[in-house]
Design an enzyme around this catalytic site. Structure first.
Site, PDB file in Angstrom:
ATOM      1  N   CYS A 241      -1.534   0.897  10.420  1.00  0.00           N
ATOM      2  CA  CYS A 241      -1.743  -0.206   9.487  1.00  0.00           C
ATOM      3  C   CYS A 241      -0.464  -0.971   9.184  1.00  0.00           C
ATOM      4  O   CYS A 241       0.564  -0.385   8.821  1.00  0.00           O
ATOM      5  CB  CYS A 241      -2.355   0.320   8.187  1.00  0.00           C
TER       6      CYS A 241
ATOM      7  N   CYS B   6     -16.992  -9.248   3.591  1.00  0.00           N
ATOM      8  CA  CYS B   6     -16.357  -7.946   3.410  1.00  0.00           C
ATOM      9  C   CYS B   6     -15.097  -8.141   2.567  1.00  0.00           C
ATOM     10  O   CYS B   6     -14.147  -8.781   3.009  1.00  0.00           O
ATOM     11  CB  CYS B   6     -16.006  -7.327   4.757  1.00  0.00           C
TER      12      CYS B   6
ATOM     13  N   ARG C  88     -20.545  -2.765  15.259  1.00  0.00           N
ATOM     14  CA  ARG C  88     -19.777  -3.991  15.061  1.00  0.00           C
ATOM     15  C   ARG C  88     -18.473  -3.925  15.847  1.00  0.00           C
ATOM     16  O   ARG C  88     -17.713  -2.968  15.722  1.00  0.00           O
ATOM     17  CB  ARG C  88     -19.470  -4.182  13.574  1.00  0.00           C
TER      18      ARG C  88
ATOM     19  N   CYS D 293      -0.800   5.310   6.676  1.00  0.00           N
ATOM     20  CA  CYS D 293      -1.629   5.229   7.883  1.00  0.00           C
ATOM     21  C   CYS D 293      -0.840   4.547   9.005  1.00  0.00           C
ATOM     22  O   CYS D 293      -0.433   3.390   8.882  1.00  0.00           O
ATOM     23  CB  CYS D 293      -2.909   4.461   7.592  1.00  0.00           C
TER      24      CYS D 293
ATOM     25  N   CYS E   3     -20.900   1.971   5.475  1.00  0.00           N
ATOM     26  CA  CYS E   3     -20.297   1.392   6.668  1.00  0.00           C
ATOM     27  C   CYS E   3     -19.069   2.229   6.989  1.00  0.00           C
ATOM     28  O   CYS E   3     -18.162   2.350   6.161  1.00  0.00           O
ATOM     29  CB  CYS E   3     -19.918  -0.063   6.397  1.00  0.00           C
TER      30      CYS E   3
ATOM     31  N   CYS F   1       0.832  -1.205   0.000  1.00  0.00           N
ATOM     32  CA  CYS F   1       0.000   0.000   0.000  1.00  0.00           C
ATOM     33  C   CYS F   1       0.870   1.260   0.000  1.00  0.00           C
ATOM     34  O   CYS F   1       1.846   1.354   0.755  1.00  0.00           O
ATOM     35  CB  CYS F   1      -0.916   0.014   1.213  1.00  0.00           C
TER      36      CYS F   1
ATOM     37  N   CYS G 290     -19.951  -6.519   1.092  1.00  0.00           N
ATOM     38  CA  CYS G 290     -19.477  -5.164   1.357  1.00  0.00           C
ATOM     39  C   CYS G 290     -18.079  -5.034   0.756  1.00  0.00           C
ATOM     40  O   CYS G 290     -17.232  -5.915   0.949  1.00  0.00           O
ATOM     41  CB  CYS G 290     -19.429  -4.896   2.853  1.00  0.00           C
TER      42      CYS G 290
END
Length: 391
Positions: free
Chosen positions: A72, A109, A272, A69, A202, A65, A142
């Protein structure tokens, strides 16, 4: 406690608590914790009964990626020893999803690392959605692919996606301390794009990154304003090799207070419990089911979760039941009116541009026990490997 009676009444009416009330929940003592859980539990049961919705993650593309962040393990510059692989083929993703669905999950997901999808990526995911839905009637799908460009949410909806996830993660005022390669406004824009395309939005948060109570309340109030149907509450998993690896700021009691505050602010949405429940709630996980009506089954994107069988046993032992594929998760008014965890009235007692609490003194910092690094394990099974998944 008068506070809790007030919050229950407001929750049953879908009325927004004041900021002072939300902050007071986070400031309650451990002696009052069971009263807080019981009060928020009344709101949870009013809107969702004793049902627990199971969701299952499939990591379509792991690592690699370009975003930074700090929380992460897939970030740019991460030194975490995670699985790294490019896009799963549709049949591979469908096979991975089948394990979770067999374990009782009703939503899959589909997650891919990266800043956001290219049009070719959207085509890939469309093929994956079709493969999953062709083999599993009634399954919810999702997508979570990062920042969306114009038209991509509509294409995902046309491909059969039911929902789109994109978390705000933390408050706008502290977002730049966590991520610099995109902005908080970028994230808000993507959630709005999902809404506009007719996808169920979401969006949630990550707790435990060193934020203040005010930051937590800020992000949850922002989420209420964005009006997602589901709000995942993640508890930071401090993975070695990431900038936040030393941030062990949570106790089980703190996690329960956070979940209760989220339930009071967004009483009729799917709350959740997401990543980190095994690491931070630990043996208090069953108590958290009185606050949240949804969990992830099995493993997460790059780390291991509790065994799927243990999840199912926990739900049953706590007196809850797994939500069936034919049951509608959300209350009828959200389904028929297109969502809304309440009217978007102002956030109670004023603007609080200074982060104040209406004169309430800030609580003392919680006492945190020794870091439980033994509970953080990198995922080595399931998607992207030849080993059977945990479901």
């Amino acid at each position: 406690m008068d506070l809790l009676n007030t919050l229950v009444d407001k929750g049953l009416r879908r009325e927004l608590p004041t900021r002072e009330e939300a902050l007071a929940v986070l400031a309650t003592s451990d002696d009052d914790l069971l009263d807080v859980v019981a009060a928020a539990g009344k709101v949870r049961r009013h809107w969702f009964g004793r049902r627990v919705k199971l969701n299952y993650l499939v990591n379509l593309k792991s690592g690699l990626c370009p975003e930074d962040c700090s929380y992460c393990s897939q970030r740019l510059g991460s030194e975490a020893g995670i699985l790294k692989y490019t896009w799963l083929k549709p049949e591979q993703a469908s096979q991975a999803a089948a394990a979770g669905l067999a374990g009782g999950a009703k939503r899959v997901c589909l997650v891919a690392s990266g800043r956001g999808p290219t049009d070719r990526d959207v085509d890939r995911v469309a093929g994956t959605i079709k493969a999953i839905k062709d083999q599993n009637e009634g399954v919810e799908v999702c997508a979570c692919l990062g920042l969306l460009s114009d038209g991509q949410a509509e294409r995902l909806r046309e491909a059969g996606a039911d929902a789109y996830n994109h978390n705000l993660n933390t408050s706008e005022s502290t977002y730049g301390d966590i991520t610099t390669t995109h902005t908080y406004a970028d994230r808000v824009d993507t959630v709005n794009k999902a809404h506009a395309a007719g996808l169920s939005a979401c969006s949630g948060l990550i707790a435990g990154m060193g934020e203040s109570d005010e930051d937590l309340v800020d992000v949850v109030y922002s989420l209420r304003e964005l009006d997602p149907d589901s709000v995942p509450v993640n508890f930071l998993i401090p993975v070695e090799g990431t900038p936040l690896a030393k941030e062990w700021n949570l106790t089980p009691q703190r996690c329960l207070r956070i979940l209760a505050m989220v339930r009071f602010v967004c009483p009729d949405v799917e709350v959740r419990i997401a990543g980190g429940r095994e690491v931070h709630l630990r043996t208090m996980q069953p108590l958290a089911l009185n606050l949240a009506n949804s969990i992830f089954l099995g493993d997460y994107l790059t780390t291991e979760g509790q065994a799927g069988k243990a999840d199912l046993e926990m739900i049953a032992d706590a007196g809850f039941e797994v939500e069936g594929a034919g049951e509608v998760t959300l209350p009828e008014h959200r389904v028929t009116s297109g969502g809304g965890c309440g009217s978007h009235e102002s956030a109670g007692c004023g603007s609080h541009a200074d982060g104040g609490v209406c004169g309430t003194a800030a609580p003392a910092a919680p006492t945190v026990s020794e870091p439980r690094t033994d509970l953080v394990a990198v995922r080595r099974r399931g998607a992207g490997t030849d080993l059977a998944p945990n479901a």
